[in-house]
Design an enzyme around this catalytic site. Structure first.
Site, PDB file in Angstrom:
ATOM      1  N   GLU A  58       0.788  -1.235   0.000  1.00 35.64           N
ATOM      2  CA  GLU A  58       0.000   0.000   0.000  1.00 35.64           C
ATOM      3  C   GLU A  58       0.821   1.287   0.000  1.00 35.64           C
ATOM      4  O   GLU A  58       0.832   2.034   0.978  1.00 35.64           O
ATOM      5  CB  GLU A  58      -0.946   0.015   1.209  1.00 35.64           C
ATOM      6  N   GLU A  78      -5.333  -8.287   0.706  1.00 39.93           N
ATOM      7  CA  GLU A  78      -5.958  -7.962   2.001  1.00 39.93           C
ATOM      8  C   GLU A  78      -7.425  -7.653   1.794  1.00 39.93           C
ATOM      9  O   GLU A  78      -7.799  -6.992   0.823  1.00 39.93           O
ATOM     10  CB  GLU A  78      -5.351  -6.694   2.623  1.00 39.93           C
TER      11      GLU A  78
HETATM   12  C1  BGC Z   1      -3.076  -2.249   6.006  1.00 41.50           C
HETATM   13  C2  BGC Z   1      -3.064  -3.009   7.306  1.00 41.50           C
HETATM   14  C3  BGC Z   1      -4.134  -2.485   8.209  1.00 41.50           C
HETATM   15  C4  BGC Z   1      -5.437  -2.705   7.528  1.00 41.50           C
HETATM   16  C5  BGC Z   1      -6.632  -2.257   8.344  1.00 41.50           C
HETATM   17  C6  BGC Z   1      -4.456  -2.072   5.443  1.00 41.50           C
HETATM   18  O1  BGC Z   1      -4.526  -0.875   4.746  1.00 41.50           O
HETATM   19  O2  BGC Z   1      -2.244  -2.842   5.064  1.00 41.50           O
HETATM   20  O3  BGC Z   1      -1.805  -2.904   7.886  1.00 41.50           O
HETATM   21  O4  BGC Z   1      -4.108  -3.081   9.464  1.00 41.50           O
HETATM   22  O5  BGC Z   1      -5.481  -1.961   6.344  1.00 41.50           O
HETATM   23  O6  BGC Z   1      -6.598  -0.889   8.569  1.00 41.50           O
END
Ligand code: BGC
Length: 768
Positions: free
Chosen positions: A161, A356
């Site tokens: 990110e 993610e």
């Molecule tokens: C990040 C994580 C974060 C998650 C929730 C993502 O943008 O990569 O590190 O914990 O979002 O906020």
């Protein structure tokens, strides 16, 4: 459907879970400094987090038990290179090697993220991402990673990110290193980060001891269209890859961080918009940035809706009041997983991993010692179902990494957000598997077959009735049942019907707007995969202000042959209300078909028909071939086969619009049973019945009908192909939803336990 080898994983990052210990050789990073400065919510610190560095064996065993196939985790740059470059911390290498081997022992495939925001403080002190030397610093780190881990790990991701660490770290300053730099510097940082990515890709491959796979994991909100209209879809696509963000939020951009990497050029629109702030960008830079990658990662959490405005230009669509949100106040928008994935795949055409996705919830340990997180389960189900749809429509998605395994340190929010599928008590480090983890286990085991997109969710189907004006109708459907009726001759309320002459519509929930006949066709599993070719029953409430015609119904064989394949009509009546000394016509007195025809021809009605006295709460079955008529003043709940065939023998010479209604004398004579069975035992009183049990009133070839007098609470398992229920008195709750007199609903097959309470009278039925 997902590929056979679809990678079902979980994701995390080093800083959010590892913790530290004296003597581990770990260098300081910018988040340590940020924490020390007290910049974390509620003054939380990051010294222990999930203590994963000591508990990884237990954590990977837990992953194994839950069937998790892959783990995307990050390495801490400053743990491996305490000064950011130069000296390698052998303890870190040993720790990460042991972690990877332990993962693999548990059947969990490692996916290493090189950089998930743990920037070495020593390098920050030299200017951090703003210093162009960062490209070589990061490349050196990539070399160390490849040399030390490529023998036991095949998949590598460079940056997590960039939108976040560039923007939140250097523009808004809410993340470490907490800077609010001028735009020029932030663009320089972004360009440096992309070049660092490119050089890291080169070094990862160059120093790996075998061929490896390399990817990149950007993020962003995804635009999705308000409808399937081509102009709305284009509005969403254009906005997703466009530059609508205000300057003080410019880093939340997809194309700026993706196009250079995957297409080898910065987007024209951005080059124009940002011209005054941009560093020098050379061809050499672009070649470096656009190193070929094996896959693209994409972190997706939510999106926003777009439509084409009146002038054809994209317009943002506001979210409605009470729009679903996560505990972090992020909108719940599963559409972004369908459209976002499609748009991204169509533009960049590389195999994709969702690197993610997940949600933060207010999870607590319940009194039963478990952690129930149905919101997360729903969220994941909707999102992954949308992902399957994107896959079915052509997107090449290879894997999904759920964010995250353990509740952990949520950056500037400290421990206030719980994103895990495993609950962590940060006082004791005790892990408790949440309900959503068990659910995810089933997703993995079935390769998605248990998702709602494949297993239609069971919801109670509340139906909106269809009303019919009748020559003999009245207005009691309004005065007694509270319906909005079309006129004061409303004779029939088709309360549960899939008949083409009055197809009820599902009022609310995920099936809202579908007709019952559509539901029957599209979701047979909700009706127990019944063998009938159409919804077999029809429930009506009848308000007879005046007498109904004297009539008779055909059976299946006769209707099938003479009425275009219609069902016959077996029916039964429950008398909701009637005057004192009321009566019904049931049966006749003719001894033979000839006598019957003769009496009909001569209009000897009083001699022909039989009347039986009835009162409120009486129940009567009317088989095909039975001459019958409802008399004025009665209100009746009728359960019948799904048929609209009635043969009128006599209509009291009434006129509708100046004309008599059609009679069907020949068909009537054909189908009337002669001689008529005695009507003596046909009426039974069902007014006062034992409370809180489903009391069977009839079970014939077509249906079973029950009455339920509820006073208190009951729970039962819905084991029928479907169960129709009509509230005829009172009010109460069904599975937490308010119901009252006049409500009709269908409880589908597989609904499981049904909880009801209240003071109500209900009629229920199912098909045979
Ligand atoms: C990040 C994580 C974060 C998650 C929730 C993502 O943008 O990569 O590190 O914990 O979002 O906020």
């Amino acid at each position: 459907m997902f590929r056979e080898d679809f990678v079902w994983g979980v994701a995390s990052s080093a800083y959010q879970v590892e913790g530290r210990e004296e003597g581990d050789g770990c260098g300081k990073n910018i988040w340590d400094t940020f924490t020390e400065e007290g910049r974390i919510q509620d003054g939380h610190n990051s010294y222990v987090t999930c203590d994963h560095m000591h508990r990884y064996k237990e954590d990977y065993a837990l992953m194994r038990m839950l069937g998790i196939k892959a783990y995307r985790f990050s390495m801490s740059w400053a743990r491996i290179l305490p000064e950011g470059t130069g000296r390698v911390n052998e303890k870190a290498i040993a720790l990460y090697r042991d972690m990877i081997l332990e993962m693999k022992k548990n059947g969990v495939e490692p996916y290493i993220t090189m950089y998930h925001w743990e920037f070495p403080q020593a390098l920050q002190d030299k200017g951090g991402w703003l210093n162009e030397e960062v490209i070589d610093w990061f490349a050196e780190y990539a070399k160390v990673v490849a040399e030390n881990f490529s023998d036991i790990c095949e998949n590598f991701i460079t940056l997590n990110e960039p939108q976040c660490f560039v923007g939140l770290g250097h523009l808004s300053g809410v993340h470490a290193p907490g800077m609010k730099l001028p735009y020029k510097d932030v663009f320089q940082i972004a360009h440096n980060a992309l070049r660092a990515h490119g050089k890291a890709v080169i070094n990862l491959r160059k120093y790996a001891c075998r061929p490896i796979k390399v990817g990149y994991a950007p993020t962003c909100g995804m635009a999705y269209p308000a409808s399937n209209k081509p102009e709305d879809i284009e509005a969403a696509r254009k906005t997703l890859f466009g530059f609508h963000q205000p300057m003080d939020n410019w880093t939340w951009n997809v194309a700026w961080f993706n196009d250079p990497v995957f297409l080898g050029k910065y987007p024209e629109e951005g080059l124009k918009k940002f011209a005054e702030y941009l560093p020098e960008i050379t061809e050499e830079d672009m070649n470096l940035i656009s190193q070929p990658l094996d896959f693209m990662g994409q972190n997706i959490y939510n999106g926003y809706m777009m439509k084409a405005g009146a002038d054809g230009e994209p317009e943002f669509v506001d979210r409605y009041a009470g729009f679903p949100k996560t505990a972090a106040n992020w909108p719940v928008t599963p559409e972004c997983f369908y459209w976002g994935v499609r748009f991204i795949y169509e533009r960049y055409k590389l195999p994709m991993f969702i690197t993610e996705n997940g949600m933060s919830c207010h999870d607590n340990v319940a009194l039963d010692g478990k952690v129930h997180d149905p919101d997360r389960q729903n969220f994941l189900d909707l999102y992954i179902s949308a992902l399957q749809k994107a896959v079915d429509d052509g997107a090449d998605v290879r894997g999904y990494f759920l964010w995250t395994f353990l509740d952990n340190f949520e950056w500037d929010k400290g421990y206030t957000e719980r994103f895990g599928i495993v609950h962590v008590d940060f006082r004791t480090q005790k892990r408790i598997v949440k309900d959503s983890a068990y659910w995810y286990q089933k997703v993995i085991e079935s390769n998605g077959a248990n998702l709602s997109i494949n297993q239609k969710p069971r919801q109670i189907l509340f139906l909106d009735p269809v009303f019919k004006q009748m020559i003999w109708g009245g207005n009691q459907l309004e005065t007694k049942f509270g319906y909005q009726i079309p006129g004061d001759k409303t004779g029939e309320c088709w309360a549960v019907s899939a008949h083409p002459n009055g197809d009820c519509v599902v009022r609310e929930g995920i099936y809202a707007g579908k007709t019952l006949s559509e539901m029957w066709k599209e979701y047979p599993e909700l009706f127990g995969n019944s063998a009938y070719d159409r919804f077999p029953l029809l429930i009506k409430i009848i308000d007879a202000k005046d007498d109904l015609s004297i009539q008779v119904h055909p059976d299946d064989a006769y209707a099938g042959e003479h009425e275009n394949g219609s069902f016959g009509k077996t029916e039964c009546w429950y008398i909701l209300d009637c005057p004192e000394d009321a009566a019904l016509v049931v049966g006749h007195n003719a001894g033979s078909k000839e006598e019957l025809a003769d009496m009909i021809a001569q209009g000897k009605w009083s001699e022909l028909i039989r009347e039986v006295p009835v009162k409120k709460g009486d129940f009567i079955q009317i088989n095909p071939g039975t001459v019958h008529a409802i008399k004025g003043g009665l209100m009746i709940l009728e359960t019948q086969q799904n048929s609209d065939i009635t043969y009128r023998v006599y209509d009291y010479d009434r006129l509708t619009d100046g004309k008599p209604r059609q009679l069907h004398v020949q068909q009537s004579i054909d189908v009337i049973t002669v001689p008529a069975p005695s009507a003596d035992d046909s009426v039974k009183s069902a007014l006062e019945l034992p409370k809180n049990v489903m009391h069977e009133l009839i079970s014939c070839d077509y249906y079973t009908v029950w009455k339920l007098d509820l006073d208190g609470a009951i729970s039962f398992e819905q084991t029928h192909p479907f169960l129709i229920m009509s509230v005829i008195e009172g009010e109460g709750l069904v599975n937490g939803q308010m119901i009252k007199k006049g409500d009709h609903f269908v409880i589908p097959s597989g609904m499981g336990q049904v909880d009801m309470q209240g003071e109500m009278v209900l009629m229920a039925s199912t098909a045979k």
